[in-house]
Design a protein around this motif. Structure first.
Motif, short mmCIF file in Angstrom:
data_model
loop_
_atom_site.label_atom_id
_atom_site.label_comp_id
_atom_site.label_asym_id
_atom_site.label_seq_id
_atom_site.Cartn_x
_atom_site.Cartn_y
_atom_site.Cartn_z
N GLU A 1 -30.63 -5.43 13.34
CA GLU A 1 -30.47 -5.28 11.89
C GLU A 1 -29.02 -5.17 11.42
O GLU A 1 -28.67 -5.68 10.38
N GLY A 2 -28.18 -4.45 12.15
CA GLY A 2 -26.79 -4.28 11.74
C GLY A 2 -26.59 -3.34 10.56
O GLY A 2 -25.78 -3.60 9.69
N ASP A 3 -27.34 -2.25 10.53
CA ASP A 3 -27.27 -1.30 9.42
C ASP A 3 -26.69 0.03 9.91
O ASP A 3 -27.41 1.01 10.12
N ASP A 4 -25.37 0.08 10.08
CA ASP A 4 -24.71 1.30 10.56
C ASP A 4 -24.85 2.45 9.57
O ASP A 4 -24.90 3.62 9.96
N GLY A 5 -24.91 2.13 8.30
CA GLY A 5 -25.06 3.18 7.28
C GLY A 5 -26.35 3.96 7.46
O GLY A 5 -26.36 5.19 7.33
N TYR A 6 -27.43 3.26 7.75
CA TYR A 6 -28.69 3.99 7.94
C TYR A 6 -28.67 4.80 9.23
O TYR A 6 -29.28 5.86 9.30
N TRP A 7 -27.97 4.32 10.24
CA TRP A 7 -27.88 5.09 11.49
C TRP A 7 -27.28 6.47 11.21
O TRP A 7 -27.79 7.48 11.67
N GLU A 8 -26.23 6.51 10.42
CA GLU A 8 -25.60 7.80 10.08
C GLU A 8 -26.57 8.67 9.28
O GLU A 8 -26.67 9.88 9.52
N GLU A 9 -27.29 8.08 8.35
CA GLU A 9 -28.29 8.81 7.56
C GLU A 9 -29.39 9.38 8.46
O GLU A 9 -29.79 10.54 8.32
N TYR A 10 -29.88 8.57 9.38
CA TYR A 10 -30.92 9.01 10.31
C TYR A 10 -30.42 10.17 11.18
O TYR A 10 -31.11 11.16 11.34
N CYS A 11 -29.22 10.03 11.72
CA CYS A 11 -28.66 11.09 12.57
C CYS A 11 -28.58 12.41 11.82
O CYS A 11 -28.90 13.48 12.37
N GLU A 12 -28.16 12.33 10.58
CA GLU A 12 -28.08 13.54 9.76
C GLU A 12 -29.47 14.13 9.52
O GLU A 12 -29.67 15.34 9.62
N ARG A 13 -30.42 13.28 9.21
CA ARG A 13 -31.79 13.73 8.90
C ARG A 13 -32.45 14.42 10.09
O ARG A 13 -33.13 15.42 9.95
N VAL A 14 -32.28 13.86 11.31
CA VAL A 14 -32.95 14.43 12.48
C VAL A 14 -32.07 15.39 13.28
O VAL A 14 -32.51 15.94 14.29
N GLY A 15 -30.84 15.57 12.84
CA GLY A 15 -29.96 16.55 13.48
C GLY A 15 -29.30 16.07 14.77
O GLY A 15 -29.03 16.88 15.65
N LEU A 16 -29.01 14.77 14.86
CA LEU A 16 -28.27 14.28 16.02
C LEU A 16 -26.79 14.49 15.75
O LEU A 16 -26.32 14.30 14.64
N GLU A 17 -26.07 14.86 16.76
CA GLU A 17 -24.63 15.09 16.60
C GLU A 17 -23.85 13.82 16.69
O GLU A 17 -24.12 12.89 17.35
#
Length: 191
Positions: free
Chosen positions: A175-191
């Motif tokens: 997909e190439g959606d780095d923005g959503y990766w950051e959003e997901y990490c924040e939502r699930v608490g990944l560092e």
């Protein structure tokens, strides 16, 4: 010949194998099929066993070109070092197969692709559907995948980690959606 023998390996969890018993059982399963197709392999069960082990080793070679989170990255690397299993490659293989089969996606995770009108696609075209990776549950049919996985101690209580790796692979390889990766990490608490 190697490619033809490789086609006999059909267990989708093959790359999670980590015990001699699993490799041996698979070689016993493949041997009669291989001999039927290639009679010159009669009496070569040990060669087939070694071939299976070698395929596993080659596939599981570690490429450290990823960063999911420190905890997940360490788990991937530790599992590789201790068990010879590359969880990241397993997830990459799963995602590639998943992408190729939109008919297996849950209906709530399908959305019409942005390419429909541009290329006049019909509903049976593989590019007709896009996967809605922003769904909050059962991403990439993780519920089924995780419940069917072999019960191994290094996979125990790792469903969230698998989901994160699968999404990482989807977003970075497809997909190439780095923005959503950051959003997901924040939502699930990944560092």
């Amino acid at each position: 010949m190697h490619m033809q023998l490789k086609n006999f390996i059909t267990d989708k969890y093959f790359y999670l194998y980590d015990s001699e018993a699993e490799f041996r059982a698979l070689s016993y399963e493949i041997y009669p099929k291989a001999v039927k197709r290639f009679p010159f392999l009669e009496g070569q069960s040990e060669m087939i066993y070694r071939f299976i082990k070698d395929q596993h080793r080659i596939y599981n070679l570690m490429d450290e070109d990823f960063h999911i989170s420190e905890k997940i990255d360490n788990w991937i690397k530790d599992t590789y070092e201790e068990r010879g299993v590359n969880v990241f490659n397993f997830c990459e293989d799963y995602i590639n197969s998943y992408y190729d089969h939109p008919e297996q996606w849950p209906p709530k995770h399908k959305k019409k692709s942005k390419y429909i009108e541009m290329y006049h696609l019909k509903s049976d075209d593989p590019l007709y559907w896009a996967y809605d990776y922003r769904q909050k549950n059962n991403l990439f049919s993780i519920d089924i995948l995780y419940s069917e996985m072999p019960k191994k101690h290094f996979l125990n209580r790792k469903k969230q980690s698998f989901e994160a790796i699968l999404l990482y692979v989807w977003l970075h390889n497809i997909e190439g959606d780095d923005g959503y990766w950051e959003e997901y990490c924040e939502r699930v608490g990944l560092e």
